[in-house]
Write an enzyme that holds these catalytic residues in place. Structure first.
Site, short mmCIF file in Angstrom:
data_model
loop_
_atom_site.label_atom_id
_atom_site.label_comp_id
_atom_site.label_asym_id
_atom_site.label_seq_id
_atom_site.Cartn_x
_atom_site.Cartn_y
_atom_site.Cartn_z
CG HIS A 77 -0.44 0.05 2.54
ND1 HIS A 77 0.34 -0.96 3.08
CD2 HIS A 77 -0.53 1.00 3.52
CE1 HIS A 77 0.67 -0.63 4.32
NE2 HIS A 77 0.18 0.56 4.61
CG HIS A 83 0.06 4.29 4.81
ND1 HIS A 83 -0.66 3.51 5.68
CD2 HIS A 83 -0.80 5.25 4.37
CE1 HIS A 83 -1.90 3.98 5.77
NE2 HIS A 83 -2.00 5.03 4.98
CG ASP A 123 4.85 2.75 7.52
OD1 ASP A 123 3.91 3.28 6.88
OD2 ASP A 123 4.66 1.80 8.32
CG HIS A 124 3.91 0.00 4.28
ND1 HIS A 124 3.89 -1.32 4.67
CD2 HIS A 124 3.52 0.72 5.37
CE1 HIS A 124 3.51 -1.40 5.93
NE2 HIS A 124 3.26 -0.18 6.38
CG HIS A 131 -4.00 0.06 6.77
ND1 HIS A 131 -3.94 0.64 8.02
CD2 HIS A 131 -2.83 0.36 6.17
CE1 HIS A 131 -2.78 1.26 8.16
NE2 HIS A 131 -2.08 1.12 7.04
CG ASP A 139 0.53 -1.52 7.81
OD1 ASP A 139 1.43 -2.32 8.11
OD2 ASP A 139 0.70 -0.27 7.77
CG HIS A 152 3.81 -1.92 11.59
ND1 HIS A 152 4.63 -0.82 11.73
CD2 HIS A 152 3.10 -1.72 10.46
CE1 HIS A 152 4.41 0.03 10.73
NE2 HIS A 152 3.49 -0.49 9.94
FE FE Z 1 2.65 0.55 8.19
ZN ZN Z 2 0.06 1.52 6.61
#
Ligand code: FE
Ligand code: ZN
Length: 258
Positions: A57, A59, A61-62, A115, A134, A172
């Protein structure tokens, strides 16, 4: 057929990065790019050549490390079609049912909105591996940033249909906090209580609690149990729609401070 190797590494504050390597072909994919420097260091440490980034996805942090990793390796970037405008460097947008390959190994793309609106996961059924980003966490699930509770419940229900021995690789290390919430809603679940103790011991020695087996999640993760009569009764929601029970569980977690 050779077995795939998964190299897992912690990065940022609580993310996991993954390299998936096929020794037969030499192909390597990284699942998301939480931290470009950490991905490149992991590749160098292993001596693996990166073939592709598989994003779950959009985001940061991805997908935030996509351009740096692509620039350093020349790899292909595969990402959810519904989010390809929000993900840097996409070469190949994919949708539900598409296949991505590592040598002769095939991974199936499943769409799991909730998400984010376009979140996808990558599943290799013969090897029993699922990279779920996530969407599903050990004892938890992702927050509903872009989707509805009903959508997320359908997405999780799709994952419940995978083989119980599937290893679930989430993005995570949230497991210990998730365990506290799970116990608060499902305290009568003996298997959950035992798992929470094992998680505390694992974290006390600084080891990861990820991956987990889907069978264990089915028995102990409240977010996969919204249609379980015992959990529904514990919430005072006997015979309620599972999506409504899931919505209550998710809202409870959002405001939980235990
Ligand atoms: Fe994440
Ligand atoms: Zn995420």
């Amino acid at each position: 057929m050779s077995v795939l190797e998964v190299h897992q590494f912690a990065c940022l504050s609580d993310n996991y990065g993954y390299l998936v390597h096929d020794p037969a072909s030499g192909d390597t994919a990284c699942i998301d790019t939480p931290d470009a420097a950490a991905v490149l260091a992991a590749l160098a440490e292993r001596g693996w050549r990166l073939t592709a980034i598989w994003n779950t996805h959009h985001h940061a942090d991805h997908a935030g490390g996509n351009l740096a990793v692509k620039g350093a390796t020349g790899c292909e970037v595969i990402a959810p079609a519904a989010e390809s405008a929000r993900i840097p460097g996409v070469d190949r947008p994919v949708v539900e049912g598409d296949e991505v390959t590592l040598g002769k190994h095939r991974f199936r793309v499943l769409e799991t909105p909730g998400h984010t609106a376009g979140h996808i996961v990558y599943v290799c059924e013969p090897e029993g591996l699922a990279f779920v980003g996530d969407t599903l966490f050990a004892l938890g699930c992702g927050r509903l940033f872009e989707g509805t509770a009903a959508q997320m419940w359908r997405s999780l229900d799709k994952l419940r249909g995978l083989a119980p021995e599937t290893l679930v690789y989430c993005a995570h290390e949230y497991t210990q906090a998730n365990a506290r919430y799970a116990l608060s809603v499902d305290g009568g679940n003996a298997q959950l209580a035992a798992r929470a103790e094992a998680i505390a011991r694992t974290r006390a020695r600084g080891a990861p609690t990820v991956p987990s087996r889907l069978a264990e999640e089915l028995a102990t993760n409240p977010f996969l149990r919204a249609d379980d009569p015992a959990l529904q009764a514990a919430l005072g929601m006997a015979e309620a729609e599972p999506a409504a029970v899931f919505a209550r569980l998710r809202a409870g977690k959002d405001s939980f401070s235990g």
